[in-house]
Design a protein around this motif. Structure first.
Motif: not given
Length: 71
Positions: A1-4, A25-34, A36-45, A61-64
């Motif tokens: 999933m892509n994101n802004h 969350v951790s800084r590492q989580t933010v980095n992984a989100l940015e 694209g290595r991690y897609d957030p669960a709905l509560p975090l989104a 933005i979903p890949d599809d």
């Protein structure tokens, strides 16, 4: 999933650490989100969307994204 997320964070002048603190969350989580290595669960989104006062679909933005809705 892509994101802004990175662009939104930078537009506010926040570091990854600042954003992480605000989201609980951790800084590492933010980095992984940015990156694209991690897609957030709905509560975090939802927390991210509320923080930036934007709909989830304008941040993530979903890949599809070109797939049509099932009928």
């Amino acid at each position: 999933m892509n994101n802004h997320l990175k662009a939104l964070r930078e537009s506010r002048g926040w570091t990854q650490g600042n954003l992480a603190d605000q989201l609980g969350v951790s800084r590492q989580t933010v980095n992984a989100l940015e990156t694209g290595r991690y897609d957030p669960a709905l509560p975090l989104a939802f927390r991210i969307a509320r923080l930036f006062d934007k709909p989830i679909e304008s941040i993530f933005i979903p890949d599809d994204a070109d797939v049509t809705t099932e009928r």
